[in-house]
Design a protein around this motif. Structure first.
Motif, short mmCIF file in Angstrom:
data_model
loop_
_atom_site.label_atom_id
_atom_site.label_comp_id
_atom_site.label_asym_id
_atom_site.label_seq_id
_atom_site.Cartn_x
_atom_site.Cartn_y
_atom_site.Cartn_z
N ARG A 1 -2.28 6.27 -14.17
CA ARG A 1 -3.61 5.70 -13.97
C ARG A 1 -3.82 5.23 -12.53
NH1 ARG A 1 -3.63 2.41 -19.76
NH2 ARG A 1 -4.65 4.06 -20.98
N ILE A 2 -2.79 4.65 -11.93
CA ILE A 2 -2.90 4.18 -10.55
C ILE A 2 -3.12 5.36 -9.61
CG2 ILE A 2 -1.62 3.15 -8.63
CD1 ILE A 2 -2.84 1.12 -10.56
N PRO B 1 -6.92 -3.32 -4.58
CA PRO B 1 -7.77 -2.13 -4.48
C PRO B 1 -8.71 -2.17 -3.27
CG PRO B 1 -7.64 -2.86 -6.75
CD PRO B 1 -6.96 -3.92 -5.93
N GLN C 1 -6.27 5.68 -7.19
CA GLN C 1 -6.17 5.90 -5.75
C GLN C 1 -7.09 7.02 -5.31
OE1 GLN C 1 -1.83 6.38 -5.17
NE2 GLN C 1 -2.06 4.84 -3.58
N THR D 1 1.24 -0.68 -5.12
CA THR D 1 0.95 -0.24 -3.75
C THR D 1 1.19 -1.30 -2.69
OG1 THR D 1 -1.37 -0.94 -3.80
CG2 THR D 1 -0.86 1.25 -4.69
N PHE E 1 -6.16 -4.27 -13.89
CA PHE E 1 -6.10 -3.17 -12.93
C PHE E 1 -5.70 -3.67 -11.55
CE2 PHE E 1 -8.70 -0.83 -9.68
CZ PHE E 1 -7.84 0.26 -9.57
N ASN F 1 0.73 3.47 -16.65
CA ASN F 1 0.10 2.75 -15.54
C ASN F 1 0.25 3.52 -14.23
OD1 ASN F 1 -0.88 0.59 -17.00
ND2 ASN F 1 0.88 -0.73 -16.60
N PHE G 1 -2.30 -2.50 -9.74
CA PHE G 1 -2.49 -1.74 -8.50
C PHE G 1 -1.74 -2.41 -7.35
CE2 PHE G 1 -4.55 -0.12 -4.75
CZ PHE G 1 -4.91 1.17 -5.08
#
Length: 287
Positions: free
Chosen positions: A233-234, A275, A238, A271, A263, A230, A267
């Protein structure tokens, strides 16, 4: 009083001091458009950064660049104490403009500088003192206190940069914990993250059992296999959010997430922003 790991993605400068009586493991990795300085006052921690893990002892400093995946975990159930500071490059914007020939930040992202451990007690006390001064100024909002905070931070960065150079010259250990099989698996994931990846499937690629792979990965880098996948992928997501106008659902699919909802959840955990919020934030800070 013990508080959970704190990160504030909406501010350009943040510093926090936490003492813990027992072991503690961050619930998930972090990745953000901030630099990070982590100072271990007491205890020993294992710190995961990008594709490597480091053993961090008292008096050591961890340096993390922008957009670098990181997570910390206990080494045994022992007390620990640390100061962690997050800040953006924009926070020192005016100071940086005054000294265009000085590179304040890039050393923070270099792998051989992630763990600063080959430093004297005098240097440790200096770092601790500077961080304590920045902690004291955390709640101050006057223009004068803001000026002092920025000058202290800039001075600390230049001192840390010099300490990193000294550590390299002295041939100090970089503290990295490595495993040949794990290194190969990480390279495989970097190449295939957009595909469907499972514990069983990856294990079969390397002719090992899923159980062994799971234990080996967790022991080596403090992350489960799915946490690590993950994270890769993140980072890819980004990059797409920042550099393209593709929809969030298309980005989720391109980076290997089975659903947009999953997702969005992963995400935000990583963060601190959804997103969409991340896209808006990135556009704002890069105007």
């Amino acid at each position: 009083m013990v508080s959970e790991y704190t990160y504030s993605p909406h501010v350009d400068f943040f510093i926090d001091h936490v003492d813990r009586d027992t072991g503690y493991e961050m619930p998930s990795f972090h990745i953000h458009h901030k630099y990070e300085i982590y100072y271990e006052i007491e205890g020993t921690r294992r710190y995961f950064i990008e594709d490597a893990a480091y053993i961090v002892n008292a008096g050591s400093v961890v340096l993390i660049g922008e957009n670098q995946i990181h997570k910390t975990a206990s080494v045994g159930d022992t007390p620990s104490s640390r100061i962690v500071m997050n800040f953006s490059g924009e926070y020192l914007g005016k100071l940086v403009e005054l000294f265009p020939d000085v590179d304040f930040f890039s050393f923070l992202s270099e792998e051989h500088n992630h763990l600063l451990s080959n430093i004297t007690v005098k240097q440790q006390n200096y770092i601790h003192s500077m961080l304590q001064q920045l902690l004291t100024l955390q709640e101050e909002t006057t223009p004068e206190s803001d000026a002092i905070r920025k000058m202290l931070l800039a001075t600390l960065l230049l001192e840390l940069k010099e300490m990193c150079k000294q550590q390299q010259v002295q041939g100090g250990e970089n503290g990295r914990v490595s495993n040949h099989i794990v290194d190969q698996i990480q390279a495989y994931i970097a190449e295939h993250y957009a595909e469907k990846l499972t514990l069983t499937g990856i294990a079969s690629q390397f002719y090992i059992s899923p159980y062994y792979l799971s234990r080996l990965f967790k022991k080596s880098i403090n992350l489960s296999l799915i946490e690590y996948i993950n994270g890769v992928r993140i980072k890819a997501a980004q990059n797409l959010i920042e550099k393209s106008n593709e929809s969030i659902s298309d980005i989720a699919e391109k980076t290997g997430f089975l659903t947009t909802a999953h997702f969005r959840r992963v995400f935000k955990d990583a963060t601190g922003l959804s997103p969409q919020q991340y896209r808006q934030y990135y556009k704002r800070v890069n105007k």
